[in-house]
Design a protein around this motif. Structure first.
Motif, mmCIF file in Angstrom:
data_model
loop_
_atom_site.group_PDB
_atom_site.id
_atom_site.type_symbol
_atom_site.label_atom_id
_atom_site.label_comp_id
_atom_site.label_asym_id
_atom_site.label_seq_id
_atom_site.Cartn_x
_atom_site.Cartn_y
_atom_site.Cartn_z
ATOM 1 N N MET A 37 70.555 22.763 10.693
ATOM 2 C CA MET A 37 70.670 24.113 11.205
ATOM 3 C C MET A 37 69.619 24.992 10.533
ATOM 4 O O MET A 37 69.433 24.958 9.328
ATOM 5 N N ARG A 74 71.670 34.118 15.819
ATOM 6 C CA ARG A 74 72.874 33.453 16.338
ATOM 7 C C ARG A 74 72.604 32.766 17.668
ATOM 8 O O ARG A 74 73.197 31.726 17.958
ATOM 9 N N ARG A 97 71.703 29.522 16.885
ATOM 10 C CA ARG A 97 72.675 28.867 15.992
ATOM 11 C C ARG A 97 72.177 28.774 14.553
ATOM 12 O O ARG A 97 72.485 27.819 13.838
ATOM 13 N N GLU A 116 71.872 30.050 10.614
ATOM 14 C CA GLU A 116 72.616 30.783 9.584
ATOM 15 C C GLU A 116 71.805 32.030 9.291
ATOM 16 O O GLU A 116 70.613 31.933 8.973
ATOM 17 N N GLU A 150 77.112 38.529 6.168
ATOM 18 C CA GLU A 150 76.419 37.916 5.029
ATOM 19 C C GLU A 150 75.273 38.800 4.540
ATOM 20 O O GLU A 150 74.216 38.862 5.165
ATOM 21 N N ASP A 158 63.143 27.136 9.137
ATOM 22 C CA ASP A 158 63.759 28.233 8.399
ATOM 23 C C ASP A 158 62.793 29.399 8.437
ATOM 24 O O ASP A 158 61.583 29.220 8.243
ATOM 25 N N ARG A 179 67.808 28.429 9.188
ATOM 26 C CA ARG A 179 68.261 29.614 8.464
ATOM 27 C C ARG A 179 67.307 30.757 8.783
ATOM 28 O O ARG A 179 66.103 30.555 8.929
ATOM 29 N N ARG A 189 70.167 39.702 13.851
ATOM 30 C CA ARG A 189 71.272 38.770 13.623
ATOM 31 C C ARG A 189 71.605 38.044 14.923
ATOM 32 O O ARG A 189 71.823 36.840 14.939
ATOM 33 N N GLU A 249 71.266 35.609 7.159
ATOM 34 C CA GLU A 249 71.593 36.328 5.920
ATOM 35 C C GLU A 249 70.640 37.505 5.775
ATOM 36 O O GLU A 249 69.448 37.386 6.027
#
Length: 157
Positions: free
Chosen positions: A1, A93, A96, A98, A149, A72, A3, A89, A100
């Motif tokens: 996944m 999403r 998918r 992550e 987050e 990433d 980031r 954000r 922060e």
């Protein structure tokens, strides 16, 4: 996944330094300042809003492509409003990733000291005058705990 880190903080807070450490570890870094510099906006005046919007639009596509490819990504913007953070954000999403927010909560006097030492020698050394700094500070919306987050890094004087 994948980031996705959204750097958040005032000019001079240390966002680009932090983002470059991630870039050195293989993350893909996106920076309005670097792109604007590459387009010839190297002075102390702000990048015209239409140019900044054009850069963000192009980088949104590239961010989507990078996340879609499994990379990433660190976005080295100020993210001065919750609405802007929420927009990115959602972009993360969608892929998918992550997501922060890293908020550099740097003491105002340290920020001022850092900015007065800037000389405009490279994209992460853009000169910011006192008036522009005050305008940024008055409009800045610090992230809150209800945003999800958020990692807060406090840099005291």
């Amino acid at each position: 996944m994948s980031r996705l880190i959204l750097m958040c903080g005032m000019a001079g807070a240390g966002k680009s330094t932090y983002a470059r450490t991630l870039e050195d570890r293989g993350w893909v870094r996106f920076s309005i300042d670097a792109e604007a510099w590459g387009r010839g906006f190297t002075g102390s005046s702000a990048v015209p809003p239409e140019v900044a919007a054009d850069i963000r639009a192009g980088q949104r596509v590239a961010i989507s492509d990078a996340l879609g490819a499994g990379a990433d990504v660190v976005v080295d913007y100020a993210f001065p409003s919750r609405a802007m953070r929420d927009e990115y954000r959602e972009l993360g999403r969608t892929h998918r990733a992550e997501v922060e927010v890293v908020f550099l909560d740097t003491d105002a006097s340290l920020v001022r000291d850092r900015l007065t030492r800037r000389r405009g020698s490279h994209p992460d050394d853009v000169v910011v005058d006192e008036g522009t700094m005050e305008a940024y500070r008055s409009a800045f919306e610090a992230p809150t705990s209800d945003e999800g987050e958020v990692t807060v890094i406090r840099t005291p004087r």
